[in-house]
Design an enzyme around this catalytic site. Structure first.
Site, PDB file in Angstrom:
ATOM      1  N   HIS A   1       4.823   0.096  -0.010  1.00  0.00           N
ATOM      2  CA  HIS A   1       5.535  -0.704   0.975  1.00  0.00           C
ATOM      3  C   HIS A   1       4.604  -1.754   1.557  1.00  0.00           C
ATOM      4  O   HIS A   1       3.391  -1.697   1.364  1.00  0.00           O
ATOM      5  CB  HIS A   1       6.144   0.185   2.071  1.00  0.00           C
TER       6      HIS A   1
ATOM      7  N   ASP B   1       0.828   5.201   1.914  1.00  0.00           N
ATOM      8  CA  ASP B   1       0.177   5.891   3.029  1.00  0.00           C
ATOM      9  C   ASP B   1      -0.621   7.068   2.482  1.00  0.00           C
ATOM     10  O   ASP B   1      -0.147   7.800   1.626  1.00  0.00           O
ATOM     11  CB  ASP B   1       1.207   6.385   4.040  1.00  0.00           C
TER      12      ASP B   1
ATOM     13  N   ARG C   1       7.901  -8.632  15.763  1.00  0.00           N
ATOM     14  CA  ARG C   1       8.390  -7.326  15.323  1.00  0.00           C
ATOM     15  C   ARG C   1       7.441  -6.251  15.847  1.00  0.00           C
ATOM     16  O   ARG C   1       6.226  -6.395  15.767  1.00  0.00           O
ATOM     17  CB  ARG C   1       8.438  -7.273  13.794  1.00  0.00           C
TER      18      ARG C   1
ATOM     19  N   HIS D   1       0.850  -1.190   0.000  1.00  0.00           N
ATOM     20  CA  HIS D   1       0.000   0.000   0.000  1.00  0.00           C
ATOM     21  C   HIS D   1       0.885   1.240   0.000  1.00  0.00           C
ATOM     22  O   HIS D   1       2.093   1.154   0.187  1.00  0.00           O
ATOM     23  CB  HIS D   1      -0.904   0.013   1.239  1.00  0.00           C
TER      24      HIS D   1
END
Length: 185
Positions: free
Chosen positions: A121, A66, A131, A64
């Site tokens: 990303h 941002d 993570r 996607h």
């Protein structure tokens, strides 16, 4: 309390970066503070648990861009997972301790007439380690008009509504291409 204070620091960084970007583009924004409205800033903490099934490592977040003006990311110092699309190939962003990652968002891409690009990303889940990342997103005021030679004028409210409609109808975000001049999608 600590996260709120961290958000204030990131807000100052975002404001400084935005002012530098606007200056580098020689943009004459009538209301610069409306194009990066610090009241819209929010901090999100993302937790990506490990996935022990090495044959089925999934995506923490699919590809996607941002929708923000800017996004500032602090990623885990030890565990990679963030990937960016560069030259049509996915590249892992290796963690560097005490480093912030700045993403140009869709609104900055539109304001810059595509000189600055909103980066595609995604986040891949690690199969052995959890993570954690913290991201600050900042948007324009909902009603400020985003004007550009490459895009029809729109407000962030209109953009967000279109993104939500696209996700509902197509299953994914279409984004800025919906607002390109002289293009039908």
């Amino acid at each position: 309390m600590l996260l709120a204070e961290y958000g204030k620091h990131l807000s100052r960084i975002a404001r400084t970066l935005f002012e530098l970007l606007v200056k580098s583009l020689n943009l004459n924004l009538l209301e610069p503070s409306s194009h990066l409205d610090e009241n819209t800033g929010n901090v999100r903490v993302y937790r990506y648990p490990s996935c022990s099934d090495s044959n089925n490592v999934g995506w923490g977040i699919n590809e996607h861009t941002d929708s923000s003006v800017l996004s500032i990311l602090s990623q885990d110092d030890q565990v990679s997972g963030l990937e960016v699309l560069k030259d049509h190939k996915w590249v892992t962003v290796k963690p560097i301790p005490n480093t912030l990652i700045i993403n140009i968002g869709d609104m900055m891409q539109a304001l810059s007439d595509d000189i600055y690009k909103s980066v595609f990303h995604r986040v891949k889940i690690n199969n052995t380690k959890e993570r954690i990342s913290i991201c600050y997103f900042v948007f324009p005021n909902e009603d400020v008009k985003i004007e550009s030679s490459k895009y029809k004028p729109f407000t962030y409210n209109e953009f967000r509504a279109q993104v939500q409609k696209d996700i509902k109808e197509t299953g994914h975000k279409v984004g800025l291409s919906r607002f390109q001049r002289n293009q039908d999608i």
